[in-house]
Design a protein around this motif. Sequence first.
Motif, mmCIF file in Angstrom:
data_model
loop_
_atom_site.group_PDB
_atom_site.id
_atom_site.type_symbol
_atom_site.label_atom_id
_atom_site.label_comp_id
_atom_site.label_asym_id
_atom_site.label_seq_id
_atom_site.Cartn_x
_atom_site.Cartn_y
_atom_site.Cartn_z
ATOM 1 N N ASP A 93 -4.936 -5.167 -7.530
ATOM 2 C CA ASP A 93 -4.502 -4.534 -6.281
ATOM 3 C C ASP A 93 -4.177 -3.055 -6.478
ATOM 4 O O ASP A 93 -4.402 -2.242 -5.577
ATOM 5 C CB ASP A 93 -3.265 -5.249 -5.718
ATOM 6 C CG ASP A 93 -3.599 -6.576 -5.059
ATOM 7 O OD1 ASP A 93 -4.749 -6.765 -4.616
ATOM 8 O OD2 ASP A 93 -2.693 -7.440 -4.990
ATOM 9 N N LEU A 94 -3.675 -2.699 -7.642
ATOM 10 C CA LEU A 94 -3.299 -1.310 -7.912
ATOM 11 C C LEU A 94 -4.451 -0.450 -8.411
ATOM 12 O O LEU A 94 -4.364 0.772 -8.419
ATOM 13 C CB LEU A 94 -2.157 -1.278 -8.940
ATOM 14 C CG LEU A 94 -0.836 -1.865 -8.467
ATOM 15 C CD1 LEU A 94 0.162 -1.947 -9.620
ATOM 16 C CD2 LEU A 94 -0.271 -1.041 -7.312
ATOM 17 N N HIS A 95 -5.554 -1.074 -8.821
ATOM 18 C CA HIS A 95 -6.696 -0.338 -9.368
ATOM 19 C C HIS A 95 -7.482 0.318 -8.232
ATOM 20 O O HIS A 95 -7.808 -0.323 -7.233
ATOM 21 C CB HIS A 95 -7.589 -1.295 -10.155
ATOM 22 C CG HIS A 95 -8.533 -0.597 -11.067
ATOM 23 N ND1 HIS A 95 -9.649 0.077 -10.610
ATOM 24 C CD2 HIS A 95 -8.529 -0.461 -12.420
ATOM 25 C CE1 HIS A 95 -10.298 0.588 -11.642
ATOM 26 N NE2 HIS A 95 -9.631 0.283 -12.745
ATOM 27 N N ASP A 96 -7.802 1.611 -8.385
ATOM 28 C CA ASP A 96 -8.519 2.355 -7.341
ATOM 29 C C ASP A 96 -9.937 1.850 -7.091
ATOM 30 O O ASP A 96 -10.490 2.091 -6.024
ATOM 31 C CB ASP A 96 -8.604 3.845 -7.713
ATOM 32 C CG ASP A 96 -7.259 4.537 -7.641
ATOM 33 O OD1 ASP A 96 -6.346 4.000 -6.979
ATOM 34 O OD2 ASP A 96 -7.113 5.609 -8.252
ATOM 35 N N ARG A 155 -1.858 -8.207 -9.317
ATOM 36 C CA ARG A 155 -1.233 -6.905 -9.067
ATOM 37 C C ARG A 155 -2.034 -5.786 -9.726
ATOM 38 O O ARG A 155 -2.216 -4.719 -9.149
ATOM 39 C CB ARG A 155 0.213 -6.889 -9.564
ATOM 40 C CG ARG A 155 1.199 -7.434 -8.568
ATOM 41 C CD ARG A 155 2.651 -7.119 -8.938
ATOM 42 N NE ARG A 155 3.057 -7.725 -10.204
ATOM 43 C CZ ARG A 155 3.421 -8.981 -10.369
ATOM 44 N NH1 ARG A 155 3.434 -9.806 -9.354
ATOM 45 N NH2 ARG A 155 3.793 -9.445 -11.550
#
Length: 154
Positions: A11-14, A8
């Motif tokens: 997945d959330l890291h730009d 997660r």
Amino acid sequence: MTQTSVERAFDLHDGFERDGPGTYVVTTTPFEGIARLREETVEVTVRTPTLSAVVEGESVAEVVETGWFETLELRLEDTHTVASTDDITPPEIEREGDEVVISLEFSGSPDTSADDAMAIVDFVEGTWVQGIIPGYEYGDPAAGLLSQAHQSYD
């Protein structure tokens, strides 16, 4: 399959894009940067071109190429120190044809794993750019990175 908290975080890291189960590609550098999540660890691999692979219009003498690689190798020995975790391996640095391959692994923490992987990739990129030798004409990715550095400086 249940997504882990480390997944997660990636997945959330730009700066990362998923490229299959547990595999993330770095999107912020022209180099090939990949993070692979393995059980409790994160394996980071960065591939950069050698000096001769980015010089245009002339050849680089083998003594210059070897010296450039040895200097880069010495500078990259500290790559693991940029991560916030202490559970990290020193990098393996190899010259494979026209590429330099840097790889290491560390224990993945949900709070810091994606940022640690990105710090490693950024350190490799910055160290590689610092090693560019003046006096040659460069193609990409060196030309683009140098232009970006000059724009940031101005």
